[in-house]
Design an enzyme around this catalytic site. Structure first.
Site, PDB file in Angstrom:
ATOM      1  CE  LYS A   1      -1.645   6.934  -3.561  1.00 35.68           C
ATOM      2  NZ  LYS A   1      -2.077   5.951  -2.540  1.00 35.68           N
TER       3      LYS A   1
ATOM      4  CG  ASP B   1      -9.275   4.436   1.195  1.00 36.14           C
ATOM      5  OD1 ASP B   1      -8.866   5.168   2.119  1.00 36.14           O
ATOM      6  OD2 ASP B   1      -8.515   3.750   0.495  1.00 36.14           O
TER       7      ASP B   1
ATOM      8  CD  GLU C   1      -5.042   3.393  -2.529  1.00 32.74           C
ATOM      9  OE1 GLU C   1      -5.918   4.145  -2.056  1.00 32.74           O
ATOM     10  OE2 GLU C   1      -3.912   3.778  -2.842  1.00 32.74           O
TER      11      GLU C   1
ATOM     12  CG  ASP D   1      -1.715   1.249   1.413  1.00 34.71           C
ATOM     13  OD1 ASP D   1      -1.680   2.102   0.508  1.00 34.71           O
ATOM     14  OD2 ASP D   1      -2.382   1.388   2.460  1.00 34.71           O
TER      15      ASP D   1
HETATM   16  P1  ADP Z   1      -2.968   7.168   3.080  1.00 44.19           P
HETATM   17  O1  ADP Z   1      -3.637   5.973   2.498  1.00 44.19           O
HETATM   18  O2  ADP Z   1      -3.413   8.443   2.437  1.00 44.19           O
HETATM   19  O3  ADP Z   1      -1.495   7.081   3.171  1.00 44.19           O
HETATM   20  P2  ADP Z   1      -3.817   6.359   5.736  1.00 44.19           P
HETATM   21  O4  ADP Z   1      -4.905   5.429   5.428  1.00 44.19           O
HETATM   22  O5  ADP Z   1      -2.600   5.822   6.398  1.00 44.19           O
HETATM   23  O6  ADP Z   1      -3.461   7.303   4.547  1.00 44.19           O
HETATM   24  O7  ADP Z   1      -4.415   7.518   6.632  1.00 44.19           O
HETATM   25  C1  ADP Z   1      -3.639   8.575   7.003  1.00 44.19           C
HETATM   26  C2  ADP Z   1      -4.519   9.635   7.574  1.00 44.19           C
HETATM   27  O8  ADP Z   1      -5.233   9.100   8.667  1.00 44.19           O
HETATM   28  C3  ADP Z   1      -3.703  10.783   8.099  1.00 44.19           C
HETATM   29  O9  ADP Z   1      -4.343  12.015   7.762  1.00 44.19           O
HETATM   30  C4  ADP Z   1      -3.731  10.559   9.594  1.00 44.19           C
HETATM   31  O10 ADP Z   1      -3.621  11.770  10.314  1.00 44.19           O
HETATM   32  C5  ADP Z   1      -5.086   9.948   9.778  1.00 44.19           C
HETATM   33  N1  ADP Z   1      -5.182   9.138  10.990  1.00 44.19           N
HETATM   34  C6  ADP Z   1      -4.410   8.076  11.353  1.00 44.19           C
HETATM   35  N2  ADP Z   1      -4.808   7.603  12.531  1.00 44.19           N
HETATM   36  C7  ADP Z   1      -5.852   8.384  12.922  1.00 44.19           C
HETATM   37  C8  ADP Z   1      -6.698   8.399  14.075  1.00 44.19           C
HETATM   38  N3  ADP Z   1      -6.531   7.523  15.068  1.00 44.19           N
HETATM   39  N4  ADP Z   1      -7.663   9.339  14.125  1.00 44.19           N
HETATM   40  C9  ADP Z   1      -7.835  10.224  13.123  1.00 44.19           C
HETATM   41  N5  ADP Z   1      -7.075  10.266  12.042  1.00 44.19           N
HETATM   42  C10 ADP Z   1      -6.094   9.355  11.938  1.00 44.19           C
HETATM   43 MG    MG Z   2      -4.626   4.574   1.748  1.00 41.65          MG
END
Ligand code: ADP
Ligand code: MG
Length: 617
Positions: free
Chosen positions: A68, A187, A164, A6
């Site tokens: 990205k 998502d 995804e 991912d």
């Molecule tokens: P991506 O797929 O875009 O890389 P993720 O699925 O890892 O992202 O999500 C990242 C986002 O989720 C970030 O904006 C992060 O701040 C937020 N995030 C991660 N954990 C939490 C949480 N416990 N509560 C709220 N937001 C969260």
């Molecule tokens: Mg993601």
């Protein structure tokens, strides 16, 4: 062994299936997620992940995050606001400026992938060089291609580019659902949002529709907190302070998913002045609401596209770290009218998730930020033959087609077609003696070519022929990675060209979902424009034919003047540029006036043929 990756905007992860079990691979510190951040020190090799993340505040100009958003993009593709990062963007296609040098988003992504590869090799104690990499469903061809190149640069053979949401559904083991089950995957990550509707039939996944925004996510919520904080701090922030405030904002946001109040502390914001303030969950929700509300329209449109009502869904799967936020869960379950859902993870389990209630179940069975990597690993295992009896089908998010006469969009593969797919059409030359045909590949939902995205163009030479006599076959093929190959062939000579569409989408700052919204918005005027262009083409053809005939046979015709009058009428109707009824009326009159001419031309043509065959003297 094929690993699943991912490659996220904010966090990335790598997973593998071993002995039938999918699991994430953690680094030496036990961290499963890797910040998608790369730091380029002035001297020495780039570093990725946590150590790079720590450099964000210290050396913002050389520390690249959220890359990205720029991968496979040209300047015009990315909105001004989205280009507000702590490092400098340059060039076209977009690259990151590092002092005198620059580095491409692919190269930055490759560093993240290399770091994940090294981690996997350390844990698995074997060389790993095959991978499935995921991308948002809305990634266009250029973005998918660039992601694939990044994988290659990191030393992977990229076996599949996987959407995804499809990966998430796989991770949730949804192939075990009853026949005809339908699920939505919501998502919301750091920088992208997707809503996809999947249907499962006899163990086969099919994406019925996808909608989303490649530039919407948790980052935007962080930005709102940053703005709110900077207003309170009230000093002119430099890049380093900005990065520190952003970091604090995200920490606070994450904490507020479980707490109701947090204290934000920023020591030494200006000289020895420190800053401290309290942020409540209530305030955060007020700041975040506009961002989350933006996702609602996409949910509606995906449902409409799929022809599915929310109540007909079996499940709504939550994916992306941002969906841990209670407000997101509340809103999503309201919008989809979900049956009772449990706030805590684990309360809803697969298999027992079918309540006797109306709405879908909110599925939070997987960690929202891990599901995608797990699904990619499962896909990898399917490809390597470790898991059998599962097939995956994806769809095209936007229509693909060609520009044709008069600047119209000619759709070859309609939106939401299941891939892999192949489709083609025959084209002919518009003018006598033409030797080249321009193959202009478009992506989008609008009737006029200019309103769609240009994926690329190339020329195909063919044997000179009379107007309408040449035959050029054009075939579009979308492979399992969602990458488009365009083949054009002159059927007379067999001369052909195959072009893989690599070029970035060459348009202004239009987000993908805007395309669909605008096509709905402009549906009527677009149809009018198409009708006019088609009628005008026909009218010009009729005018040319009549003029040619008149030149040759004026003497033999009794109604030559009537034809001339009718011709003038058509020409003045063409000048209105939009008066369709008048044009149609004029063309009808011209058709009537040219009937004797047509008869005469037909007779002469017959005579010519007969004479040629020696049947007339
Ligand atoms: P991506 O797929 O875009 O890389 P993720 O699925 O890892 O992202 O999500 C990242 C986002 O989720 C970030 O904006 C992060 O701040 C937020 N995030 C991660 N954990 C939490 C949480 N416990 N509560 C709220 N937001 C969260
Ligand atoms: Mg993601």
């Amino acid at each position: 062994m094929i690993v699943g990756i991912d490659l996220g905007t904010t966090r990335s992860a790598i997973a593998v299936v071993e002995a039938g079990m999918a699991g994430l691979l953690a680094d030496a510190e036990g961290e499963r997620l890797l910040p998608s951040v790369v730091h380029y020190p002035k001297k020495g090799a780039p570093i990725a992940g946590w150590p790079a993340q720590r450099q964000r505040a210290l050396d913002p100009a050389r520390t690249i995050y959220s890359v990205k958003r720029f991968i496979g993009q040209r300047t015009g593709d990315v909105r001004e606001a989205e280009r507000q990062v702590d490092y400098t963007l340059t060039g076209n296609p977009l690259a990151v400026k590092l002092g005198e040098d620059s580095v491409s988003p692919e190269a930055v992504s490759a560093e993240i992938l290399k770091s994940l590869k090294a981690r996997a090799e350390l844990v698995l104690e074997t060389e790993i060089n095959r991978a499935v990499i995921t991308v948002p469903a809305y990634f266009n061809d250029a973005q998918r291609q660039a992601t694939k190149r990044a994988g290659a640069e990191a030393g992977f053979t990229v076996e599949r580019i996987l959407n995804e949401p499809t990966a998430a559904a796989l991770a949730c083991g949804l192939e075990k659902l009853p026949e005809q089950a339908r699920v939505a995957v919501y998502d919301l990550g750091g920088g992208t949002f997707d809503l996809s509707i999947l249907e499962l039939r006899e163990g086969v996944f099919q994406v019925l529709a996808t909608h989303g925004n490649t530039r919407l996510g948790g980052d935007d919520i962080d930005q709102r907190i940053v703005d709110w904080l900077l207003e309170r701090i009230d000093v002119n922030p430099d890049a380093s302070l900005r990065a520190r405030v952003r970091e604090a904002a995200e920490v606070a946001k994450v904490a507020l998913s479980t707490e109701t109040e947090v204290t934000i502390q920023l020591p030494f914001v200006l000289g020895d002045t420190s800053f401290e303030c309290v942020l409540s969950r209530e305030k955060l929700e007020a700041l975040a609401t506009p961002v989350i509300e933006q996702t609602r329209a996409h949910c509606r449109q995906a449902l409409a596209d799929a022809g599915v009502a929310a109540a007909e869904l079996n499940q709504v799967i939550l994916v992306g770290g941002q969906t841990r936020m209670p407000l997101v869960r509340r809103r999503v379950s309201e919008w989809f009218e979900c049956a009772e859902y449990a706030e805590t993870r684990g309360d809803i389990r697969l298999g027992d998730s079918f309540h006797e209630t109306d709405g879908p179940t909110l599925n939070t069975s997987q960690n929202p930020d891990e599901a995608v990597a797990l699904g990619a690993a499962i896909q990898g295992a399917i490809l390597s033959g470790d898991i059998r009896d599962m097939v995956l089908l994806d769809v095209t998010p936007l229509s693909l087609g060609l520009e044709t006469f008069g600047g119209l969009m000619n759709v070859i593969i309609p939106r939401n077609t299941t891939v892999p797919t192949k489709a083609g059409e025959m084209f002919t030359n518009a003018v006598d003696g033409q030797r080249q045909m321009l193959v202009h590949v478009l992506q989008g939902e609008r009737e006029k070519a200019v309103d769609n995205w240009s994926l690329g163009k190339f020329e195909l030479g063919f044997k000179s022929a009379k107007r309408g006599a040449a035959r050029v076959g054009v075939q579009f093929e979308i492979d399992a990675d969602g990458i488009l190959h365009v083949l054009a062939r002159d059927t007379a000579t067999g001369h052909e060209k195959v072009v893989e569409m690599k070029s970035a989408v060459d348009v202004d700052d239009m987000a993908v979902q805007q395309m669909v919204e605008e096509s709905v918005e402009h549906a009527f005027e677009d149809m009018d424009a198409r009708k006019w262009i088609e009628a005008a083409l026909k009218a010009r053809e009729a005018v040319n034919a009549a003029r040619g005939g008149l030149e040759e046979f004026a003497d033999e015709l009794q109604n030559a003047d009537a034809i001339r009058t009718a011709l003038d009428l058509v020409e003045s109707a063409l000048e209105t540029e939009n008066d369709l009824p008048t044009l149609k009326g004029a063309v009808a009159k011209l058709d009537e006036a040219t009937l004797p001419l047509a008869d005469l031309m037909m007779d002469r043509a017959m005579e010519a043929v007969l004479r040629q065959r020696g049947m007339l003297d």
